[in-house]
Scaffold this motif. Sequence first.
Motif, PDB file in Angstrom:
ATOM      1  N   GLU A 251       0.832  -1.210   0.000  1.00 21.19           N
ATOM      2  CA  GLU A 251       0.000   0.000   0.000  1.00 21.19           C
ATOM      3  C   GLU A 251       0.862   1.254   0.000  1.00 21.19           C
ATOM      4  OE1 GLU A 251      -4.042  -1.551   2.244  1.00 21.19           O
ATOM      5  OE2 GLU A 251      -2.330  -0.938   3.460  1.00 21.19           O
ATOM      6  N   LYS A 252       1.978   1.228   0.714  1.00 19.86           N
ATOM      7  CA  LYS A 252       2.887   2.385   0.739  1.00 19.86           C
ATOM      8  C   LYS A 252       3.407   2.694  -0.662  1.00 19.86           C
ATOM      9  CE  LYS A 252       4.405   1.787   5.496  1.00 19.86           C
ATOM     10  NZ  LYS A 252       5.499   1.358   6.374  1.00 19.86           N
ATOM     11  N   HIS A 253       3.675   1.642  -1.435  1.00 21.22           N
ATOM     12  CA  HIS A 253       4.122   1.846  -2.822  1.00 21.22           C
ATOM     13  C   HIS A 253       2.971   2.394  -3.671  1.00 21.22           C
ATOM     14  CE1 HIS A 253       8.073   0.143  -2.305  1.00 21.22           C
ATOM     15  NE2 HIS A 253       7.555  -0.950  -1.765  1.00 21.22           N
ATOM     16  N   LEU A 254       1.779   1.843  -3.500  1.00 18.84           N
ATOM     17  CA  LEU A 254       0.625   2.271  -4.290  1.00 18.84           C
ATOM     18  C   LEU A 254       0.263   3.733  -4.066  1.00 18.84           C
ATOM     19  CD1 LEU A 254      -1.763  -0.809  -3.981  1.00 18.84           C
ATOM     20  CD2 LEU A 254      -0.830   0.132  -6.102  1.00 18.84           C
ATOM     21  N   VAL A 255       0.324   4.199  -2.809  1.00 18.80           N
ATOM     22  CA  VAL A 255      -0.138   5.562  -2.512  1.00 18.80           C
ATOM     23  C   VAL A 255       0.787   6.647  -3.063  1.00 18.80           C
ATOM     24  CG1 VAL A 255      -1.449   4.836  -0.484  1.00 18.80           C
ATOM     25  CG2 VAL A 255       0.885   5.693  -0.181  1.00 18.80           C
ATOM     26  N   GLU A 256       1.910   6.233  -3.637  1.00 13.99           N
ATOM     27  CA  GLU A 256       2.799   7.209  -4.269  1.00 13.99           C
ATOM     28  C   GLU A 256       2.226   7.720  -5.594  1.00 13.99           C
ATOM     29  OE1 GLU A 256       6.689   5.454  -4.513  1.00 13.99           O
ATOM     30  OE2 GLU A 256       6.810   5.225  -2.338  1.00 13.99           O
ATOM     31  N   HIS A 257       1.178   7.056  -6.082  1.00 15.93           N
ATOM     32  CA  HIS A 257       0.543   7.430  -7.344  1.00 15.93           C
ATOM     33  C   HIS A 257      -0.938   7.701  -7.099  1.00 15.93           C
ATOM     34  CE1 HIS A 257       4.199   6.027  -9.298  1.00 15.93           C
ATOM     35  NE2 HIS A 257       4.117   4.961  -8.537  1.00 15.93           N
ATOM     36  N   ASP A 258      -1.503   8.675  -7.828  1.00 14.21           N
ATOM     37  CA  ASP A 258      -2.912   9.059  -7.651  1.00 14.21           C
ATOM     38  C   ASP A 258      -3.860   7.873  -7.750  1.00 14.21           C
ATOM     39  OD1 ASP A 258      -2.709  11.680  -7.000  1.00 14.21           O
ATOM     40  OD2 ASP A 258      -3.130  12.458  -9.010  1.00 14.21           O
ATOM     41  N   THR A 259      -3.696   7.066  -8.778  1.00 11.85           N
ATOM     42  CA  THR A 259      -4.585   5.919  -8.978  1.00 11.85           C
ATOM     43  C   THR A 259      -4.474   4.956  -7.802  1.00 11.85           C
ATOM     44  OG1 THR A 259      -4.180   6.120 -11.344  1.00 11.85           O
ATOM     45  CG2 THR A 259      -5.243   4.103 -10.604  1.00 11.85           C
ATOM     46  N   GLY A 260      -3.259   4.697  -7.371  1.00 11.57           N
ATOM     47  CA  GLY A 260      -3.026   3.792  -6.248  1.00 11.57           C
ATOM     48  C   GLY A 260      -3.607   4.325  -4.954  1.00 11.57           C
ATOM     49  N   ARG A 261      -3.480   5.631  -4.732  1.00 15.62           N
ATOM     50  CA  ARG A 261      -4.020   6.253  -3.506  1.00 15.62           C
ATOM     51  C   ARG A 261      -5.529   6.046  -3.430  1.00 15.62           C
ATOM     52  NH1 ARG A 261      -2.601  11.147  -4.517  1.00 15.62           N
ATOM     53  NH2 ARG A 261      -0.451  10.723  -4.037  1.00 15.62           N
ATOM     54  N   LYS A 262      -6.206   6.280  -4.549  1.00 15.28           N
ATOM     55  CA  LYS A 262      -7.660   6.091  -4.598  1.00 15.28           C
ATOM     56  C   LYS A 262      -8.018   4.629  -4.372  1.00 15.28           C
ATOM     57  CE  LYS A 262      -8.365   9.989  -7.675  1.00 15.28           C
ATOM     58  NZ  LYS A 262      -8.357  10.364  -9.089  1.00 15.28           N
ATOM     59  N   LEU A 263      -7.241   3.739  -4.959  1.00 13.69           N
ATOM     60  CA  LEU A 263      -7.476   2.301  -4.821  1.00 13.69           C
ATOM     61  C   LEU A 263      -7.333   1.857  -3.363  1.00 13.69           C
ATOM     62  CD1 LEU A 263      -8.012  -0.258  -6.529  1.00 13.69           C
ATOM     63  CD2 LEU A 263      -5.533  -0.537  -6.687  1.00 13.69           C
ATOM     64  N   VAL A 264      -6.281   2.314  -2.706  1.00 12.21           N
ATOM     65  CA  VAL A 264      -6.048   1.954  -1.296  1.00 12.21           C
ATOM     66  C   VAL A 264      -7.182   2.489  -0.426  1.00 12.21           C
ATOM     67  CG1 VAL A 264      -4.548   2.344   0.712  1.00 12.21           C
ATOM     68  CG2 VAL A 264      -3.544   1.727  -1.502  1.00 12.21           C
ATOM     69  N   LYS A 265      -7.583   3.748  -0.655  1.00 17.13           N
ATOM     70  CA  LYS A 265      -8.680   4.328   0.126  1.00 17.13           C
ATOM     71  C   LYS A 265      -9.980   3.538  -0.081  1.00 17.13           C
ATOM     72  CE  LYS A 265      -8.431   9.076   1.328  1.00 17.13           C
ATOM     73  NZ  LYS A 265      -8.696   9.276   2.565  1.00 17.13           N
ATOM     74  N   GLN A 266     -10.268   3.179  -1.330  1.00 12.48           N
ATOM     75  CA  GLN A 266     -11.487   2.412  -1.626  1.00 12.48           C
ATOM     76  C   GLN A 266     -11.447   1.047  -0.959  1.00 12.48           C
ATOM     77  OE1 GLN A 266     -11.451   2.454  -5.942  1.00 12.48           O
ATOM     78  NE2 GLN A 266     -13.159   3.899  -6.006  1.00 12.48           N
TER      79      GLN A 266
END
Length: 126
Positions: free
Chosen positions: A52-67
């Motif tokens: 998740e830390k890697h994903l939140v570095e990108h806009d798409t990943g941040r939204k995905l983690v939040k969802q």
Amino acid sequence: MASPKKKLEADLSEAFIKLQRDLIGRGPQETKTYIVQDMVIARFKGVLTVEEKHLVEHDTGRKLVKQMRQVLREMYSKNFEEIVEKHTKCKVLSSHSDISTKMGERIEVFVVDKDLEKCLEQGKEL
């Protein structure tokens, strides 16, 4: 000796950590619970996995983690509310949650049916 309020806050934190470890396989790095009037507020630090830390570095990943975290929260909200009700002997009227992907923290707020802080200060039986 810890005050009844401090003991209850610590017991709630411990129960929240145990639940997360049982359900998700890991818990937060740190948990603090606060009783403020008719609210139980839990702050969980260090909740993001390495992925998740890697994903939140990108806009798409941040939204995905939040969802994804929101879906998980909805799945397990009853479990968290049951912990609050069991430990406080109060009915949970509503609960609210949010996650900060920037800080890797999650906040849970539970509104209960009485001024729990006042009851503890007055030494009333829970």
